[in-house]
Design a protein around this motif. Structure first.
Motif, mmCIF file in Angstrom:
data_model
loop_
_atom_site.group_PDB
_atom_site.id
_atom_site.type_symbol
_atom_site.label_atom_id
_atom_site.label_comp_id
_atom_site.label_asym_id
_atom_site.label_seq_id
_atom_site.Cartn_x
_atom_site.Cartn_y
_atom_site.Cartn_z
ATOM 1 N N PRO A 1 -37.240 6.998 -37.842
ATOM 2 C CA PRO A 1 -38.472 7.702 -38.183
ATOM 3 C C PRO A 1 -39.056 7.333 -39.548
ATOM 4 O O PRO A 1 -40.139 7.804 -39.895
ATOM 5 C CB PRO A 1 -38.009 9.163 -38.203
ATOM 6 C CG PRO A 1 -36.610 9.072 -38.743
ATOM 7 C CD PRO A 1 -36.045 7.795 -38.152
ATOM 8 N N TYR A 2 -38.365 6.508 -40.313
ATOM 9 C CA TYR A 2 -38.716 6.281 -41.718
ATOM 10 C C TYR A 2 -40.183 5.870 -41.890
ATOM 11 O O TYR A 2 -40.662 4.935 -41.261
ATOM 12 C CB TYR A 2 -37.803 5.209 -42.313
ATOM 13 C CG TYR A 2 -38.036 4.923 -43.777
ATOM 14 C CD1 TYR A 2 -37.893 5.931 -44.731
ATOM 15 C CD2 TYR A 2 -38.394 3.655 -44.201
ATOM 16 C CE1 TYR A 2 -38.097 5.668 -46.073
ATOM 17 C CE2 TYR A 2 -38.593 3.384 -45.548
ATOM 18 C CZ TYR A 2 -38.453 4.399 -46.477
ATOM 19 O OH TYR A 2 -38.653 4.140 -47.813
ATOM 20 N N ALA B 1 -44.560 13.079 -38.729
ATOM 21 C CA ALA B 1 -43.647 14.218 -38.574
ATOM 22 C C ALA B 1 -43.148 14.318 -37.139
ATOM 23 O O ALA B 1 -42.006 14.708 -36.897
ATOM 24 C CB ALA B 1 -44.347 15.510 -38.996
ATOM 25 N N ALA B 2 -44.008 13.961 -36.188
ATOM 26 C CA ALA B 2 -43.598 14.025 -34.786
ATOM 27 C C ALA B 2 -42.459 13.056 -34.491
ATOM 28 O O ALA B 2 -41.547 13.368 -33.712
ATOM 29 C CB ALA B 2 -44.788 13.723 -33.877
ATOM 30 N N VAL B 3 -42.482 11.884 -35.123
ATOM 31 C CA VAL B 3 -41.404 10.912 -34.909
ATOM 32 C C VAL B 3 -40.114 11.408 -35.565
ATOM 33 O O VAL B 3 -39.022 11.267 -35.004
ATOM 34 C CB VAL B 3 -41.798 9.519 -35.442
ATOM 35 C CG1 VAL B 3 -40.651 8.534 -35.248
ATOM 36 C CG2 VAL B 3 -43.041 9.014 -34.729
ATOM 37 N N ARG C 1 -38.736 13.896 -33.150
ATOM 38 C CA ARG C 1 -38.201 13.255 -31.947
ATOM 39 C C ARG C 1 -36.866 12.564 -32.244
ATOM 40 O O ARG C 1 -35.922 12.645 -31.462
ATOM 41 C CB ARG C 1 -39.223 12.245 -31.425
ATOM 42 C CG ARG C 1 -38.872 11.617 -30.100
ATOM 43 C CD ARG C 1 -40.085 10.941 -29.503
ATOM 44 N NE ARG C 1 -40.496 9.775 -30.269
ATOM 45 C CZ ARG C 1 -41.763 9.538 -30.663
ATOM 46 N NH1 ARG C 1 -42.723 10.394 -30.365
ATOM 47 N NH2 ARG C 1 -42.059 8.448 -31.345
ATOM 48 N N SER C 2 -36.788 11.902 -33.378
ATOM 49 C CA SER C 2 -35.556 11.208 -33.759
ATOM 50 C C SER C 2 -34.429 12.200 -34.020
ATOM 51 O O SER C 2 -33.297 12.021 -33.547
ATOM 52 C CB SER C 2 -35.816 10.350 -34.997
ATOM 53 O OG SER C 2 -34.632 9.720 -35.435
ATOM 54 N N ASP D 1 -34.105 15.242 -32.892
ATOM 55 C CA ASP D 1 -33.700 15.854 -31.625
ATOM 56 C C ASP D 1 -32.810 14.906 -30.822
ATOM 57 O O ASP D 1 -31.863 15.335 -30.158
ATOM 58 C CB ASP D 1 -34.926 16.240 -30.802
ATOM 59 C CG ASP D 1 -35.599 17.515 -31.297
ATOM 60 O OD1 ASP D 1 -34.967 18.261 -32.073
ATOM 61 O OD2 ASP D 1 -36.759 17.757 -30.912
ATOM 62 N N ALA D 2 -33.113 13.605 -30.880
ATOM 63 C CA ALA D 2 -32.287 12.630 -30.167
ATOM 64 C C ALA D 2 -30.880 12.566 -30.764
ATOM 65 O O ALA D 2 -29.891 12.488 -30.032
ATOM 66 C CB ALA D 2 -32.950 11.256 -30.209
ATOM 67 N N VAL D 3 -30.786 12.589 -32.089
ATOM 68 C CA VAL D 3 -29.462 12.599 -32.726
ATOM 69 C C VAL D 3 -28.684 13.843 -32.291
ATOM 70 O O VAL D 3 -27.509 13.753 -31.907
ATOM 71 C CB VAL D 3 -29.587 12.550 -34.266
ATOM 72 C CG1 VAL D 3 -28.195 12.654 -34.907
ATOM 73 C CG2 VAL D 3 -30.266 11.267 -34.714
ATOM 74 N N ALA D 4 -29.344 14.995 -32.317
ATOM 75 C CA ALA D 4 -28.674 16.236 -31.935
ATOM 76 C C ALA D 4 -28.233 16.219 -30.484
ATOM 77 O O ALA D 4 -27.132 16.671 -30.147
ATOM 78 C CB ALA D 4 -29.604 17.429 -32.190
ATOM 79 N N ARG D 5 -29.067 15.667 -29.613
ATOM 80 C CA ARG D 5 -28.717 15.591 -28.184
ATOM 81 C C ARG D 5 -27.471 14.762 -27.973
ATOM 82 O O ARG D 5 -26.581 15.136 -27.208
ATOM 83 C CB ARG D 5 -29.874 14.973 -27.388
ATOM 84 C CG ARG D 5 -30.695 15.946 -26.612
ATOM 85 C CD ARG D 5 -31.625 15.289 -25.614
ATOM 86 N NE ARG D 5 -32.203 14.033 -26.024
ATOM 87 C CZ ARG D 5 -33.328 13.920 -26.719
ATOM 88 N NH1 ARG D 5 -33.984 14.992 -27.126
ATOM 89 N NH2 ARG D 5 -33.807 12.718 -27.034
ATOM 90 N N GLN D 6 -27.399 13.634 -28.658
ATOM 91 C CA GLN D 6 -26.248 12.749 -28.465
ATOM 92 C C GLN D 6 -24.977 13.339 -29.070
ATOM 93 O O GLN D 6 -23.891 13.188 -28.494
ATOM 94 C CB GLN D 6 -26.544 11.371 -29.058
ATOM 95 C CG GLN D 6 -27.693 10.651 -28.386
ATOM 96 C CD GLN D 6 -27.518 10.499 -26.887
ATOM 97 O OE1 GLN D 6 -26.411 10.251 -26.400
ATOM 98 N NE2 GLN D 6 -28.604 10.649 -26.141
#
Length: 212
Positions: free
Chosen positions: A177-178, A182-184, A187-188, A190-195
């Motif tokens: 996301p760097y 803010a949306a990215v 999203r990033s 949330d993806a880390v948390a999901r995994q």
């Protein structure tokens, strides 16, 4: 080969600058791994992070800090970046990279780590496969030898990367996301948390017993 039966199992998360994805993964693992193991002792797992192009001492990006707070994580304000060094990789029992380029950098820094370095997505997927007994995979459940020995068995079982097919291998990275919107960042994160959650569920299943 099972690498470690030491009292502490060391996990290293790796991204590019160590100011967005890898510190979020570090904090998430610290917070959520205890739920996988009965009789949790915080001293038995050490989770740290680094970045392959990090500038030592830099703070996390403000939007990354905000996303960590939204996920209920503490400590993001105090994080300071550090650059990936061979000694960090050599010391780690498990390297979890946020993208394939970070895994490659870790293995280049310490070639002996190739069987214990994965992307986070890859390792979560492999742990699920092992928990499901895919291709006869088995891991002896958590026992009196403790959590570090159990996790070493999981890492050894997950070294069989053929459990993930070619199509799945095309999607092993978590978006960077760097300097994006803010949306990215959301999203990033949330993806880390999901995994991380996916991995914790698989480890909890394996700690109890292999799935039938």
């Amino acid at each position: 080969m099972i690498r470690s039966t030491a009292p502490t199992f060391r996990i290293l998360t790796v991204c590019t600058g160590n100011i967005c994805r890898s510190p979020q993964a570090e904090l998430l693992l610290r917070q959520r791994l205890p739920s996988a193991f009965p009789g949790w002792d915080p001293a038995v797992i050490e989770v740290t992070s680094a970045g392959m192009m990090a500038i030592d001492g830099h703070r996390m990006e403000p939007l990354a800090v905000a996303e960590a707070g939204r996920l209920g994580l503490h400590g993001a304000d105090g994080h300071r970046a550090r650059r990936l060094q061979p000694a960090l990789v050599e010391r780690a029992d498990l390297v979890l990279a946020l993208a394939r380029e970070h895994r490659s950098a870790a293995v280049a820094a310490a070639p002996t780590a190739h069987r214990r370095a994965f992307t986070l997505v890859e390792f979560a997927c492999l742990a699920e496969r092992v928990a499901a007994g895919h291709r006869g995979a088995q891991v002896r459940p958590l026992g009196e030898d403790g959590i570090p020995a159990f996790l070493s068995r999981v890492v050894a079982a997950c070294a069989d990367r053929s459990m993930i097919d070619h199509a799945q291998r095309a999607d092993l990275d978590i978006e960077d996301p760097y300097r994006r919107s803010a949306a990215v960042y959301r999203r990033s994160a949330d993806a880390v948390a999901r995994q991380v959650d996916r991995l914790v569920v698989a480890l909890a299943s394996l700690a109890r017993a292999n799935a039938a």
